[in-house]
Design an enzyme around this catalytic site. Structure first.
Site, PDB file in Angstrom:
ATOM      1  CD  GLU A  71       4.234  -8.885 -14.187  1.00 23.98           C
ATOM      2  OE1 GLU A  71       4.002  -8.785 -12.982  1.00 23.98           O
ATOM      3  OE2 GLU A  71       5.366  -8.687 -14.657  1.00 23.98           O
TER       4      GLU A  71
ATOM      5  CG  HIS B  52      11.926 -34.432 -20.586  1.00 22.89           C
ATOM      6  ND1 HIS B  52      12.292 -35.753 -20.699  1.00 22.89           N
ATOM      7  CD2 HIS B  52      12.982 -33.726 -21.069  1.00 22.89           C
ATOM      8  CE1 HIS B  52      13.520 -35.844 -21.192  1.00 22.89           C
ATOM      9  NE2 HIS B  52      13.955 -34.612 -21.430  1.00 22.89           N
TER      10      HIS B  52
ATOM     11  CE  LYS C 239       8.019  -1.346 -10.211  1.00 18.34           C
ATOM     12  NZ  LYS C 239       8.274  -2.184 -11.393  1.00 18.34           N
TER      13      LYS C 239
ATOM     14  CD1 TRP D 165      -2.187  -5.281  -4.502  1.00 18.25           C
ATOM     15  CD2 TRP D 165      -1.293  -6.258  -2.690  1.00 18.25           C
ATOM     16  NE1 TRP D 165      -1.900  -6.587  -4.824  1.00 18.25           N
ATOM     17  CE2 TRP D 165      -1.349  -7.205  -3.743  1.00 18.25           C
ATOM     18  CE3 TRP D 165      -0.760  -6.652  -1.472  1.00 18.25           C
ATOM     19  CZ2 TRP D 165      -0.911  -8.519  -3.603  1.00 18.25           C
ATOM     20  CZ3 TRP D 165      -0.321  -7.964  -1.341  1.00 18.25           C
ATOM     21  CH2 TRP D 165      -0.388  -8.881  -2.390  1.00 18.25           C
TER      22      TRP D 165
ATOM     23  CB  CYS E 201      -0.858   0.031   1.247  1.00 22.95           C
ATOM     24  SG  CYS E 201      -1.841  -1.453   1.478  1.00 22.95           S
TER      25      CYS E 201
ATOM     26  CD  GLU F  16      10.992 -10.661 -17.082  1.00 23.55           C
ATOM     27  OE1 GLU F  16      10.711 -11.373 -16.114  1.00 23.55           O
ATOM     28  OE2 GLU F  16      10.713  -9.454 -17.130  1.00 23.55           O
TER      29      GLU F  16
ATOM     30  NE  ARG G 112       4.330   1.709  -1.346  1.00 25.03           N
ATOM     31  CZ  ARG G 112       5.579   1.447  -0.961  1.00 25.03           C
ATOM     32  NH1 ARG G 112       6.580   1.938  -1.639  1.00 25.03           N
ATOM     33  NH2 ARG G 112       5.829   0.711   0.089  1.00 25.03           N
TER      34      ARG G 112
ATOM     35  CG  ASN H  40       2.883  -0.540   3.156  1.00 24.41           C
ATOM     36  OD1 ASN H  40       2.354  -1.554   2.695  1.00 24.41           O
ATOM     37  ND2 ASN H  40       4.118  -0.178   2.858  1.00 24.41           N
ATOM     38  N   GLY H  41       1.298  -2.807   5.210  1.00 23.28           N
ATOM     39  CA  GLY H  41       1.897  -3.994   5.824  1.00 23.28           C
ATOM     40  C   GLY H  41       0.830  -4.895   6.413  1.00 23.28           C
TER      41      GLY H  41
ATOM     42  CE  LYS I 252       7.492  -8.438 -16.876  1.00 20.84           C
ATOM     43  NZ  LYS I 252       8.556  -8.178 -15.957  1.00 20.84           N
TER      44      LYS I 252
HETATM   45  O1  M6R Z   1      11.212  -4.959  -6.161  1.00 22.37           O
HETATM   46  P1  M6R Z   1      11.663  -6.341  -6.499  1.00 22.37           P
HETATM   47  O2  M6R Z   1      12.590  -6.383  -7.678  1.00 22.37           O
HETATM   48  O3  M6R Z   1      12.255  -7.076  -5.324  1.00 22.37           O
HETATM   49  O4  M6R Z   1      10.345  -7.114  -6.921  1.00 22.37           O
HETATM   50  C1  M6R Z   1      10.391  -8.481  -7.218  1.00 22.37           C
HETATM   51  C2  M6R Z   1       9.111  -8.938  -7.886  1.00 22.37           C
HETATM   52  O5  M6R Z   1       8.013  -8.692  -7.058  1.00 22.37           O
HETATM   53  C3  M6R Z   1       8.895  -8.236  -9.243  1.00 22.37           C
HETATM   54  O6  M6R Z   1       9.972  -8.438 -10.112  1.00 22.37           O
HETATM   55  C4  M6R Z   1       7.611  -8.768  -9.906  1.00 22.37           C
HETATM   56  O7  M6R Z   1       7.775 -10.109 -10.273  1.00 22.37           O
HETATM   57  C5  M6R Z   1       7.230  -7.901 -11.104  1.00 22.37           C
HETATM   58  N1  M6R Z   1       5.813  -7.658 -11.077  1.00 22.37           N
HETATM   59  C6  M6R Z   1       7.551  -8.527 -12.407  1.00 22.37           C
HETATM   60  O8  M6R Z   1       7.193  -7.748 -13.487  1.00 22.37           O
END
Ligand code: M6R
Length: 607
Positions: free
Chosen positions: A486, A502, A602, A74, A2, A479, A27, A98-99, A483
């Site tokens: 998400e 496999h 984020k 969030w 958050c 990756e 966030r 936040n938390g 991407k």
């Molecule tokens: O801030 P960080 O790099 O530690 O975050 C790690 C992951 O949460 C972050 O890379 C997440 O997987 C992204 N949404 C990927 O696009």
């Protein structure tokens, strides 16, 4: 997670808070709210959904007052409804958080037994009632807040305002970051310094366990041991303009296209252009002597670590273990004394990565971090920090941070190899030259954007997409799949090419596009064989390769994406660009929100 903001200003607080919340929306964006104190009374506006809804609510029903707190959420405890939106209030206080407060159930039972009535399902609301309970016992505002905070377990950052008090915000930190900004006769509180950027560049960071009594002209900080402490205000370099979409429709598009420039900054920070050598600055341990390297990270940052494992092992001949931080922290990994533990994190605040760092620090490892936010907790708890110099990354999907992380990891792998004498000067020169060409070659690679945008229209209606590559392209396949899923919500999986037979090959039919990442390198023939296995089963192949590779594929592929030919060492940088673009344009074609995909945040500051 958050985002929280607090303002004690000379003018109306809610418009300032609203603007600051916009910069924190990455966030979390499930709900939002602001509370102010005016004529001694707390009032608030809260909405479900994104910040725009809060803007509409404030237009319809403005919130007066020169002091206030705001929140963008969030959801963790309780559905993303207006009722569960922050700020939460009791009769005397309003709170943003936040938390996660882990012992909230016990506290809630205790408070309910004492006559407090709760209006939400959140863990946060206990804070409001707990502070109120201490106020009712006759404690001062700050004392009541500190006593309440002392009873909380978990990870939290808090902002608290009080009925009848128009010159006090209490900020408390136990885990997630909290910054205080000093203006001209005004004070600010924020989850990160960027949120405060337009108001002030003078910022201090609370440490774990700190409680701050923030007034318009002074800040008093009490640490976890009850001592008054000074936390220095420093001048923040970031400017508010950096947090802007420019001419792009989304931050993600801007951040993809920014990569040549920011990668240029990163390589300049780690390479001597005249000597063509890597320069790391002062490293407080001997890279030649580390018996083992352990790299922990989450999500995209973990895939950067995966690429790095190939680089370190091939160049420096050192054993490298990589792990997802959330697994690493609980598996009681055995590590030799004096090993090097590297943590990769854009935000520097990811709870799992931070916990892994603390585990390694307690187990005799040298701790290095590769972060974008140098002032972050991970940065501050590391023996040595290697900044990635990507600038603020706002899109929830990480793009430029990934390639800048790769750049730093590549530099570190070369420096380690040099220290261990496993590469000669000539090889170092070749590798540095290759890294220096990355900004130019990524610019050239971005030239495929138009072709990928057209292709994305065809992909937008598919249900499943597979990605595969071998060697350095295997993490890029993972990756690419992350991407895509998400931001477009299309189911996608990445595989190592050799692993398809496999099991995953059972998924292939005419409906399943398969993205094949295949530079013309020593593994090209193997990847081609895997591709033929896919084509033989009706799979539609999108083939990404250089000119030589494209010549070999002929008309077998459904679509061909050209990537410039380059030293194999830097291929992960180049093949990342088309998979990012593919995800982005597919999301745009589907109409999903590329910058703020559902259910994500984020920075993940809870377990
Ligand atoms: O801030 P960080 O790099 O530690 O975050 C790690 C992951 O949460 C972050 O890379 C997440 O997987 C992204 N949404 C990927 O696009």
């Amino acid at each position: 997670m958050c985002g929280i903001v607090g303002v004690i200003g000379k003018s109306e607080a809610s418009p300032v808070i609203f603007e600051a919340l916009k910069r924190l929306e990455y966030r979390g964006y499930d709900s939002a709210g602001i509370a102010t104190v005016e004529n001694g009374q707390i009032d608030r506006r809260r909405v479900e959904g994104k910040l725009n809804n809060l803007g509409d609510a404030l237009t319809t029903s403005p919130l007066p007052g020169k002091i206030g707190i705001g929140h963008t959420r969030w959801a963790t405890h309780g559905a993303p409804t207006e009722q569960n939106a922050h700020p939460h209030v009791s009769s005397h206080v309003a709170v943003v958080h936040n938390g996660i407060i882990e012992n909230f159930r016990d506290l809630r039972n205790e408070l309910e037994a004492g006559g407090h009535t709760f209006a939400s399902e959140t863990d946060t609301e206990v804070v409001a009632h707990l502070v109120t309970a201490y106020l009712q016992e006759g404690k001062s505002h700050f004392e009541a807040a500190r006593l309440a905070v002392a009873r909380l377990e978990g990870a939290f950052a808090l902002g608290i305002i009080f009925q009848g008090e128009e010159d006090l915000i209490v900020g408390a930190r136990h885990g997630p970051p909290l910054a205080i900004g000093e203006g001209d006769g005004e004070m600010y509180l924020g989850s990160d310094a960027f949120a405060l950027a337009p108001m002030t560049n003078r910022v201090c960071y609370l440490e774990d366990g700190d409680c701050a009594e923030i007034r318009h002209d002074a800040v008093t900080i009490i640490d976890a041991d009850g001592n008054q402490v000074e936390r220095p205000f420093t001048i923040m370099m970031a400017s508010a303009q950096l947090v802007d979409k420019g001419n792009h429709r989304h931050f993600m598009a801007k951040e993809i296209h920014e990569q040549p420039e920011v990668l240029g900054h990163t390589i300049s920070a780690y390479a001597d252009p005249l000597q063509e050598t890597i320069y790391l600055g002062r490293v407080p341990f001997d890279l030649a002597a580390v018996p083992k390297i352990t790299i922990s990270a989450c999500g995209t940052a973990f895939y950067a670590a995966m690429v790095a494992k190939y680089w370190f092992e091939q160049l420096a001949r050192v054993s490298v273990e990589i792990d997802i931080a959330s697994e690493f922290r609980y598996r009681e990994a055995a590590m030799p004394e004096g090993g090097l533990a590297i943590f990769v994190s854009q935000s520097g605040e990811t709870a799992d990565t931070l916990a892994a760092l603390r585990y390694c620090a307690q187990n005799g490892q040298h701790v290095a971090s590769i972060v974008n936010v140098v002032e972050s907790t991970i940065g501050r708890e590391s023996e040595v920090v290697f900044p990635i110099h990507a600038g603020p990354e706002i899109g929830v999907a990480s793009t430029k941070a990934f390639t800048c992380q790769l750049m730093v990891l590549a530099a570190l792998a070369i420096a380690t190899a040099r220290a261990r004498k496993t590469i000669d000067d000539e090889t170092e020169t070749r590798l540095v030259r290759a890294l220096t060409s990355v900004p130019r070659l990524t610019t050239e690679t971005l030239g495929v954007a138009g072709q990928i945008e057209a292709l994305a229209h065809d992909l937008a209606s598919t249900r499943d997409i597979l990605y595969f590559g071998r060697g350095l392209q295997y993490p890029i396949a993972l990756e690419g799949a992350l991407k895509l899923k998400e931001i477009s919500y299309i189911h996608a999986e990445g595989y190592a090419g050799g692993e398809l037979k496999h099991g995953p090959i059972a998924l292939i039919d005419e409906q399943v596009p398969v993205i094949v990442i295949a530079p013309y390198d020593r593994l090209f023939d193997k990847t081609m064989s895997n591709m033929q296995e896919v084509i033989a089963r009706g799979g539609r192949v999108v083939f990404m390769s250089d000119d030589k590779g494209l010549d070999h594929v002929g008309n077998d592929a459904w679509a061909k994406i050209r990537v410039p030919e380059a030293d194999p060492f830097i291929s992960p940088f180049l093949y990342t660009i088309p998979v990012q673009l593919l995800a982005y344009y597919t999301a745009v074609a589907k109409g999903t929100d590329a910058d703020q995909p559902r259910n994500l945040a984020k920075s993940v500051t809870v377990e």
